[in-house]
Scaffold this motif. Sequence first.
Motif, PDB file in Angstrom:
ATOM      1  N   UNK A  21      -6.442 -27.426  22.120  1.00 33.43           N
ATOM      2  CA  UNK A  21      -7.459 -27.061  21.130  1.00 33.43           C
ATOM      3  C   UNK A  21      -6.768 -26.700  19.820  1.00 33.43           C
ATOM      4  N   UNK A  22      -7.356 -27.116  18.718  1.00 36.26           N
ATOM      5  CA  UNK A  22      -6.773 -26.860  17.406  1.00 36.26           C
ATOM      6  C   UNK A  22      -7.576 -25.786  16.691  1.00 36.26           C
TER       7      UNK A  22
ATOM      8  N   UNK B 119     -10.368 -30.659   4.160  1.00 36.85           N
ATOM      9  CA  UNK B 119     -10.645 -32.098   4.281  1.00 36.85           C
ATOM     10  C   UNK B 119     -10.656 -32.572   5.735  1.00 36.85           C
ATOM     11  N   UNK B 120      -9.718 -32.054   6.553  1.00 34.24           N
ATOM     12  CA  UNK B 120      -9.686 -32.451   7.954  1.00 34.24           C
ATOM     13  C   UNK B 120     -10.860 -31.841   8.710  1.00 34.24           C
ATOM     14  N   UNK B 121     -11.201 -30.597   8.404  1.00 33.97           N
ATOM     15  CA  UNK B 121     -12.331 -29.959   9.088  1.00 33.97           C
ATOM     16  C   UNK B 121     -13.622 -30.713   8.816  1.00 33.97           C
TER      17      UNK B 121
ATOM     18  N   UNK C 296     -18.084 -34.387  10.671  1.00 30.07           N
ATOM     19  CA  UNK C 296     -18.928 -35.579  10.603  1.00 30.07           C
ATOM     20  C   UNK C 296     -18.842 -36.399  11.886  1.00 30.07           C
ATOM     21  N   UNK C 297     -17.838 -36.118  12.709  1.00 29.91           N
ATOM     22  CA  UNK C 297     -17.754 -36.749  14.019  1.00 29.91           C
ATOM     23  C   UNK C 297     -18.262 -35.816  15.115  1.00 29.91           C
ATOM     24  N   UNK C 298     -19.090 -34.854  14.734  1.00 32.08           N
ATOM     25  CA  UNK C 298     -19.630 -33.930  15.716  1.00 32.08           C
ATOM     26  C   UNK C 298     -20.391 -34.616  16.837  1.00 32.08           C
ATOM     27  N   UNK C 299     -21.020 -35.744  16.520  1.00 31.10           N
ATOM     28  CA  UNK C 299     -21.761 -36.471  17.551  1.00 31.10           C
ATOM     29  C   UNK C 299     -20.837 -36.959  18.657  1.00 31.10           C
TER      30      UNK C 299
END
Length: 342
Positions: free
Chosen positions: A4-5, A11-13, A18-21
């Motif tokens: 886990x990060x 910018x990375x967060x 946006x890839x939460x799906x």
Amino acid sequence: MTTAQSAPPPPMRLRELVFGAACAAALRASARLGVADALGEAPMTVEDLAAAVKTEPKPLRRLLRALSCYGVFAERPDGMFAHTDMSRLLREDDPHSLRNIALWCTEPWTWDAWPKLDEAVRTGHNVVEDLYGKEFFTYLNEDAPESAEVFNRAMTTSSEQSAREVAALLDLSGAASVADIGGGQGHVVASLLDKYPAMRGTLLDLPRVVDNAVPRLREGGDLAGRARIVPGDVRKAVPVQADVYVIKNILEWDDESTARTLANVIGAGGPGTRVVVIENLVDDTPSMRFSTAMDLLLLLNVGGAKHTTESMVSRLTDAGLVIDDIRPVNPYLHAFDCHVPG
């Protein structure tokens, strides 16, 4: 090894968000495949896990690697996978299992509805009726019975986990009867009957829901002699008289439905009746990300909302109730203790 990060740069967060799906889909896939149930206390190879859940090893490793980034499962240096505190919550047999909640929040209809959130925000109306041509629960019951069953299981899980805390909080020592309005399968009323051996209780909810009431409340159950099960829609009528009415996690519909339900309860109870409303709040909780996400989901499916303290107080006082106390049930729920004046 994937771990886990934490605290990536903005910018990375944002790219992650946006890839939460993808994260939601991975959780759903893991729950449907039963990966957490197949993984025991000892670490397992992906090949053994794949055999247990009937998948191909390589794509299963990709799925688990993605989830491990969020702390759901852990990939060891030797390539084996082990449980984490979060992945155990996907097990069906865990006493605090969130498997059914994870499935409910990722049901097929949600993937149709989320892309239309901008429309719901513009209009303030639900999008489900335009999508399916029916009110949300009508759609579930008539066209998506599997999703309806997932909903029932998720609500059962939620009720089971909070019912004892609700019973512990409420002092009903002066009451002879209690009614659980929209009470699902009756976990709250069962817990209250356990606490007060002389009390009588009523469960009111939709016919398809109370048909699956906890066996303890039904004929032959140890609480059946003090319990009454009434099928009905609380938005249409509350044909139940009691000293205390408990309304838990159902006043999240559109304002009209909420107002009708409260009016029905007040009309059934009459002056002096105690009404305890229990809800999640979006402005006073350590679970803001979850609560605000559920708030948006309610906007999409029924045009409803999770409440702030102010909005809940407003709904209750507008209905004619006098609020006597507001207390936390646990870190995620608050109880609004009210009475009908007169």
